[in-house]
Design a protein around this motif. Structure first.
Motif, PDB file in Angstrom:
ATOM      1  N   ASP A  49      59.610 -14.629 103.014  1.00 41.28           N
ATOM      2  CA  ASP A  49      60.552 -14.680 102.063  1.00 41.28           C
ATOM      3  C   ASP A  49      62.023 -14.032 102.049  1.00 41.28           C
ATOM      4  O   ASP A  49      62.117 -13.113 102.928  1.00 41.28           O
ATOM      5  N   SER A  51      64.423 -14.888  99.513  1.00 40.22           N
ATOM      6  CA  SER A  51      64.865 -14.361  97.898  1.00 40.22           C
ATOM      7  C   SER A  51      64.071 -15.474  97.089  1.00 40.22           C
ATOM      8  O   SER A  51      63.888 -16.645  97.454  1.00 40.22           O
ATOM      9  N   GLN A  52      63.739 -14.920  96.007  1.00 42.11           N
ATOM     10  CA  GLN A  52      62.962 -15.876  95.197  1.00 42.11           C
ATOM     11  C   GLN A  52      63.972 -16.918  94.534  1.00 42.11           C
ATOM     12  O   GLN A  52      63.627 -17.693  93.988  1.00 42.11           O
ATOM     13  N   ALA A  53      65.245 -16.544  94.559  1.00 42.37           N
ATOM     14  CA  ALA A  53      66.191 -17.356  94.196  1.00 42.37           C
ATOM     15  C   ALA A  53      66.547 -18.391  94.960  1.00 42.37           C
ATOM     16  O   ALA A  53      67.224 -19.590  94.815  1.00 42.37           O
ATOM     17  N   SER A  54      66.148 -18.463  96.208  1.00 41.37           N
ATOM     18  CA  SER A  54      66.327 -19.287  97.451  1.00 41.37           C
ATOM     19  C   SER A  54      65.718 -20.717  97.095  1.00 41.37           C
ATOM     20  O   SER A  54      64.466 -20.572  96.969  1.00 41.37           O
ATOM     21  N   SER A  55      66.217 -21.853  97.451  1.00 43.19           N
ATOM     22  CA  SER A  55      65.400 -23.048  97.444  1.00 43.19           C
ATOM     23  C   SER A  55      65.027 -23.534  98.937  1.00 43.19           C
ATOM     24  O   SER A  55      64.303 -24.352  99.086  1.00 43.19           O
ATOM     25  N   THR A  57      63.100 -22.820 102.588  1.00 45.30           N
ATOM     26  CA  THR A  57      61.788 -21.919 103.020  1.00 45.30           C
ATOM     27  C   THR A  57      62.336 -21.574 104.367  1.00 45.30           C
ATOM     28  O   THR A  57      62.828 -22.258 105.205  1.00 45.30           O
ATOM     29  N   HIS A 131      68.983 -14.182 105.433  1.00 48.95           N
ATOM     30  CA  HIS A 131      67.801 -14.568 106.048  1.00 48.95           C
ATOM     31  C   HIS A 131      67.347 -13.397 107.247  1.00 48.95           C
ATOM     32  O   HIS A 131      66.135 -13.120 107.451  1.00 48.95           O
ATOM     33  N   SER A 163      53.499 -12.842 101.102  1.00 49.22           N
ATOM     34  CA  SER A 163      53.885 -11.558 100.061  1.00 49.22           C
ATOM     35  C   SER A 163      54.120 -11.991  98.715  1.00 49.22           C
ATOM     36  O   SER A 163      53.847 -11.319  97.636  1.00 49.22           O
ATOM     37  N   ARG A 164      54.859 -13.176  98.606  1.00 46.21           N
ATOM     38  CA  ARG A 164      55.498 -13.635  97.195  1.00 46.21           C
ATOM     39  C   ARG A 164      54.146 -14.127  96.405  1.00 46.21           C
ATOM     40  O   ARG A 164      54.367 -14.423  95.255  1.00 46.21           O
ATOM     41  N   PHE A 165      53.104 -14.400  96.890  1.00 46.68           N
ATOM     42  CA  PHE A 165      52.140 -14.791  96.148  1.00 46.68           C
ATOM     43  C   PHE A 165      51.052 -13.745  95.820  1.00 46.68           C
ATOM     44  O   PHE A 165      49.759 -14.243  95.353  1.00 46.68           O
ATOM     45  N   TRP A 167      49.190 -11.039  93.700  1.00 48.66           N
ATOM     46  CA  TRP A 167      49.283 -11.153  92.236  1.00 48.66           C
ATOM     47  C   TRP A 167      47.986 -10.056  91.935  1.00 48.66           C
ATOM     48  O   TRP A 167      47.314  -9.516  92.515  1.00 48.66           O
TER      49      TRP A 167
END
Length: 167
Positions: A49, A51-55, A57, A131, A163-165, A167
């Protein structure tokens, strides 16, 4: 009380000496010759990851990771858009100084173009892409120390991979 004061004085003098030694080592540092960009396989990227704002990968091909004797971790970074367009960079990180350098960029046809005058720049500066900093935090660096080995870095990237997943 006297013992405690003596102990504190000794510890402070040791830490001042260590920082002075570190400054000398940084001042005397010289970068090794950079090898040509390695071949990479976009199908084997370890994704992390940024940034969550990044489109985009971001990922690195583990086969391109190299830690040189001068303390530079080099790698091929691949940023992929949702449409499949790729931006591919051959870079190096110096964890001890928190810096990154781009050595070359790959064209869509796979031809590497060296950066004319590559320069070290802070990973903490206000750059368009973070990055390198995200890669450092994902396992390339442990604060100011580089990963102890390429295998350890790969292990850290795999641990942080999704890591972004969590929950």
């Amino acid at each position: 009380m006297i013992f405690k004061s003596l102990l504190i004085t000794c510890l402070l003098s040791l830490s001042v000496g260590a920082w002075a030694q570190r400054d000398v080592e940084l001042a005397d540092w010289k970068e090794e010759a950079v090898p040509p960009p390695p071949a990479f396989d976009a199908g084997k990227l370890l994704i992390f990851d940024v940034s969550q704002a990044s489109s985009l990968t971001y990922g690195v091909d583990p086969a391109t990771l190299r830690i040189s004797k001068d303390g530079v971790l080099s790698y091929v970074m691949v940023a992929t858009s949702a449409s499949g367009a790729r931006n591919v960079l051959y870079e190096g990180i110096r964890c001890v100084t928190g810096e990154v350098k781009t050595y070359a960029r790959s064209s869509p046809s796979g031809v590497w173009s060296p950066v004319a005058q590559p320069e070290w720049r802070s990973m903490f500066d206000n750059m368009p892409s973070k990055h390198a900093l995200a890669f450092a935090r994902a396992g390339a660096c442990d604060n100011a120390a580089q990963a102890s080995s390429v295998n350890e870095l790969i292990r850290q990237l795999k641990l942080n991979r999704f890591s972004r997943f969590n929950w």
